[in-house]
Design a protein around this motif. Sequence first.
Motif, PDB file in Angstrom:
ATOM      1  N   GLU A   1       0.826  -1.206   0.000  1.00  0.00           N
ATOM      2  CA  GLU A   1       0.000   0.000   0.000  1.00  0.00           C
ATOM      3  C   GLU A   1       0.865   1.263   0.000  1.00  0.00           C
ATOM      4  OE1 GLU A   1      -3.094   0.076  -0.502  1.00  0.00           O
ATOM      5  OE2 GLU A   1      -3.570  -2.051  -0.252  1.00  0.00           O
ATOM      6  N   ASP A   2       0.400   2.289  -0.731  1.00  0.00           N
ATOM      7  CA  ASP A   2       1.154   3.539  -0.855  1.00  0.00           C
ATOM      8  C   ASP A   2       1.378   4.214   0.495  1.00  0.00           C
ATOM      9  OD1 ASP A   2       1.284   3.183  -3.570  1.00  0.00           O
ATOM     10  OD2 ASP A   2      -0.355   4.572  -4.043  1.00  0.00           O
ATOM     11  N   GLU A   3       0.410   4.106   1.400  1.00  0.00           N
ATOM     12  CA  GLU A   3       0.540   4.803   2.686  1.00  0.00           C
ATOM     13  C   GLU A   3       1.718   4.283   3.507  1.00  0.00           C
ATOM     14  OE1 GLU A   3      -2.469   3.692   5.786  1.00  0.00           O
ATOM     15  OE2 GLU A   3      -3.350   2.563   4.105  1.00  0.00           O
ATOM     16  N   TYR A   4       2.188   3.081   3.189  1.00  0.00           N
ATOM     17  CA  TYR A   4       3.325   2.522   3.914  1.00  0.00           C
ATOM     18  C   TYR A   4       4.641   2.697   3.154  1.00  0.00           C
ATOM     19  CZ  TYR A   4      -0.369   0.447   6.700  1.00  0.00           C
ATOM     20  OH  TYR A   4      -1.472   0.264   7.497  1.00  0.00           O
ATOM     21  N   GLY A   5       4.629   3.533   2.131  1.00  0.00           N
ATOM     22  CA  GLY A   5       5.849   3.810   1.390  1.00  0.00           C
ATOM     23  C   GLY A   5       6.985   4.318   2.266  1.00  0.00           C
ATOM     24  N   PRO A   6       6.732   5.272   3.196  1.00  0.00           N
ATOM     25  CA  PRO A   6       7.819   5.727   4.080  1.00  0.00           C
ATOM     26  C   PRO A   6       8.396   4.604   4.942  1.00  0.00           C
ATOM     27  CG  PRO A   6       6.014   7.307   4.080  1.00  0.00           C
ATOM     28  CD  PRO A   6       5.520   6.101   3.336  1.00  0.00           C
ATOM     29  N   TRP A   7       7.549   3.678   5.355  1.00  0.00           N
ATOM     30  CA  TRP A   7       8.016   2.531   6.144  1.00  0.00           C
ATOM     31  C   TRP A   7       8.986   1.690   5.310  1.00  0.00           C
ATOM     32  CZ3 TRP A   7       4.404   0.086  10.216  1.00  0.00           C
ATOM     33  CH2 TRP A   7       5.030  -0.983  10.865  1.00  0.00           C
TER      34      TRP A   7
END
Length: 351
Positions: A39-45
């Motif tokens: 998922e894009d929202e977990y890109g920073p992770w």
Amino acid sequence: MKTDQPNRRFGPEFVAEQKRRYGHRRPEGRPLSYDLAVEDEYGPWRAWLDAQLALLPDKHADTYARNLWRDQNFWSDHIELAAGEALRASGLRVEYERLWGTQTPDWTVLDAEGRPIALVEVLTHSPSKELFGRMKAWHDLVERVKQIPVPVVLTVAGFRDRPLDAPDARTAKKIAQDLRRYLLSPLLQAELPSQGYRFLVMADRKTGATMQAPGMRAILVPPSGRAGVVSAQPLVAGIEEKVSKYRTLAEEAGLPLIVAAGADKFTGLGIEQLDCLLNGTPTVTVQFDYGDTYIHNPIEFQPDNPPRWAMPSELAGVLWVDNDFPFTAMWRANARARTPVPQQLTATWKR
């Protein structure tokens, strides 16, 4: 934090590969970490993971990259990498699994001249294999029930004196088929028996009307599989085992020994429970979810004589690594430590 590595391990190609391998599967057949992987929202992770692996020798980074998305490795690998980041925050160098005779502590901290100044071993408190299996089994059934196009909320009738056994994969498939047939029937029942279980259609407490699930699919709220008392006592037992294993090495090397500790999210364990045990605070923490009917067997608790843990003198302190991204580190020093930690190393850690 570095996010622009030329050879990212968890960049767009990794995301595309995960979607290719698992995206066509039903949700219950995917790894629990699938959303974090794609998922894009977990890109920073994922960028954070890339940054951590870029600091390791290739052979170690390759091993992490192969294993850390597996359910059984996910949190232990993250806590270990986050501990390394916390150690580097001091500006000092760290070496992963340096060989000391026949032992390899997880991290060795080095000064500017490359001389060792501390040994760090990492411990992650995790659910037992049996407990994780129960949680995964209930999760699989939840995902199957989500496929039923009737927006109701279901729970499972359980016991007050013991946990309810989770269904195996074959039974879960049959249950989902039974529930689909019940829920698509024009006669909606409040109690739905299936394969030895009793499923209950939840009603609004105020109106008595059937509770509506958000969206257009059924929602099952099962036993969590992890209800019970949350205590740091198993964690500190593990810390003492680490100290027992590495105390001789630390003493012979004349170096402080640190245990960096964290916990799998499913355990519910946090720094608060560790602090209660360190301070002898009379507190009992219990975790449970809406679907839990059984919480825990009776326990004996003495408010005027709560358990208290004194760190062994061979331990310089505990570095707690939080399991919320971006993984804050908190330091609990041992006032009785034989070999204290250099101030330079601990200056950036929260107290």
